[in-house]
Structures are given as structure tokens and as C-alpha cells.
Design a protein around this motif. Sequence first.
Motif, PDB file in Angstrom:
ATOM      1  N   GLY A   9       6.929  18.598 -25.048  1.00 13.65           N
ATOM      2  CA  GLY A   9       7.458  19.882 -24.690  1.00 13.65           C
ATOM      3  C   GLY A   9       6.095  20.595 -23.625  1.00 13.65           C
ATOM      4  O   GLY A   9       4.953  19.276 -24.806  1.00 13.65           O
ATOM      5  N   LEU A  18       7.613  16.700 -16.724  1.00 16.40           N
ATOM      6  CA  LEU A  18       6.876  16.381 -18.542  1.00 16.40           C
ATOM      7  C   LEU A  18       8.073  15.167 -18.720  1.00 16.40           C
ATOM      8  O   LEU A  18       8.683  14.772 -18.024  1.00 16.40           O
ATOM      9  CB  LEU A  18       7.356  17.224 -18.813  1.00 16.40           C
ATOM     10  CG  LEU A  18       6.236  18.353 -19.038  1.00 16.40           C
ATOM     11  CD1 LEU A  18       7.563  20.098 -20.092  1.00 16.40           C
ATOM     12  CD2 LEU A  18       5.484  18.548 -19.593  1.00 16.40           C
ATOM     13  N   LEU A  20       9.821  14.096 -22.125  1.00 16.06           N
ATOM     14  CA  LEU A  20      10.069  14.829 -23.457  1.00 16.06           C
ATOM     15  C   LEU A  20      11.257  12.978 -23.687  1.00 16.06           C
ATOM     16  O   LEU A  20      11.815  12.257 -23.485  1.00 16.06           O
ATOM     17  CB  LEU A  20      11.671  15.322 -23.116  1.00 16.06           C
ATOM     18  CG  LEU A  20      11.575  16.841 -22.907  1.00 16.06           C
ATOM     19  CD1 LEU A  20      12.520  17.626 -23.483  1.00 16.06           C
ATOM     20  CD2 LEU A  20      10.405  17.325 -22.864  1.00 16.06           C
ATOM     21  N   ARG A  38      19.693  22.099 -24.178  1.00 16.86           N
ATOM     22  CA  ARG A  38      18.556  22.890 -23.776  1.00 16.86           C
ATOM     23  C   ARG A  38      19.284  24.845 -23.578  1.00 16.86           C
ATOM     24  O   ARG A  38      20.084  24.433 -23.286  1.00 16.86           O
ATOM     25  CB  ARG A  38      17.696  23.234 -21.864  1.00 16.86           C
ATOM     26  CG  ARG A  38      18.907  23.180 -20.959  1.00 16.86           C
ATOM     27  CD  ARG A  38      17.790  23.313 -19.486  1.00 16.86           C
ATOM     28  NE  ARG A  38      18.470  23.484 -17.814  1.00 16.86           N
ATOM     29  CZ  ARG A  38      18.190  23.593 -17.259  1.00 16.86           C
ATOM     30  NH1 ARG A  38      16.336  22.754 -16.882  1.00 16.86           N
ATOM     31  NH2 ARG A  38      18.928  23.741 -16.514  1.00 16.86           N
ATOM     32  N   THR A  91      12.932  26.093 -18.231  1.00 13.42           N
ATOM     33  CA  THR A  91      12.514  26.646 -19.047  1.00 13.42           C
ATOM     34  C   THR A  91      12.692  27.141 -20.325  1.00 13.42           C
ATOM     35  O   THR A  91      14.071  27.943 -19.767  1.00 13.42           O
ATOM     36  CB  THR A  91      11.311  28.689 -18.625  1.00 13.42           C
ATOM     37  OG1 THR A  91      10.090  27.955 -18.355  1.00 13.42           O
ATOM     38  CG2 THR A  91      10.743  28.964 -20.741  1.00 13.42           C
ATOM     39  N   VAL A 112      10.106  23.465 -23.369  1.00 10.87           N
ATOM     40  CA  VAL A 112       8.946  23.387 -21.993  1.00 10.87           C
ATOM     41  C   VAL A 112       9.398  24.771 -21.775  1.00 10.87           C
ATOM     42  O   VAL A 112       9.606  25.755 -21.419  1.00 10.87           O
ATOM     43  CB  VAL A 112      10.622  22.603 -21.655  1.00 10.87           C
ATOM     44  CG1 VAL A 112       9.807  22.516 -19.803  1.00 10.87           C
ATOM     45  CG2 VAL A 112       9.858  21.137 -22.042  1.00 10.87           C
TER      46      VAL A 112
END
Length: 116
Positions: A9, A18, A20, A38, A91, A112
Motif C-alpha cells: 500500500g 499500486l 498489493l 477493504r 482509499t 491505500v
Amino acid sequence: EVQLVESGGGLVQAGGSLRLSCRASGFYFDDYAIGWFRQAPGKEREGVSCISASDGSTNYVDSVKGRFTISRDNAKNTVYLQMNSLKSEDTAVYYCNTLPPTNDYWGRGTQVTVSS
């Protein structure tokens, strides 16, 4: 001891990417479907994507379809989540777990943050 450790992250601008990683240990990884979840501030944890143990079939929540890709490397006991075209609404703290999730297997997650 079963462990699922998330990493990768960070802080990224909207539109960025990104990747992960979820490194598993303590159980026979090849036999388990794995999911990414998440949790955004003030919201409940939600499932994002999952990958089967048998044939590597995948599923995604509608909000990430076409932007996120899940994959697994059984030789490394690792599941990845490639996240492209990130949006501010992505996010969250991202977690991985078996499917169905096992309460004892939740790790610390990886943050993140997508800036707009």
C-alpha cells in the motif's frame, strides 16, 4: 500459526497504480480461495476481489471491474492485487483472507490512500 501479511500500500495520485501482495503461511495455500477486502473510514469492510484455488477463476466487485486484477503464485504462497486507474474512493485499508473469511486470519492490512 496461520499468517496472512499484506503489503504494497501507499499514497498515490488519482489515476495511479499500486500492486498489493498477500503472503500466506501456516496452512496449505494451494487448497484455499483467497479474497481481498477493504475498509474505508466509517464504512463496513467489503469484498473487493477473490481468486479460486482450483482453476484460478476470479471475481470482482462492480466498482473495481476493469481496473483491478487479482492473481496468485502458489509457489510463493502469495496473492496479488494489481490496482490501476485508482480513484479517491479506493482509499481504504486493504486486507486478504481465505474464503469464506476466517476471523482469526485477519491481519493488519495495508493502507491505500488515493489523493485527488
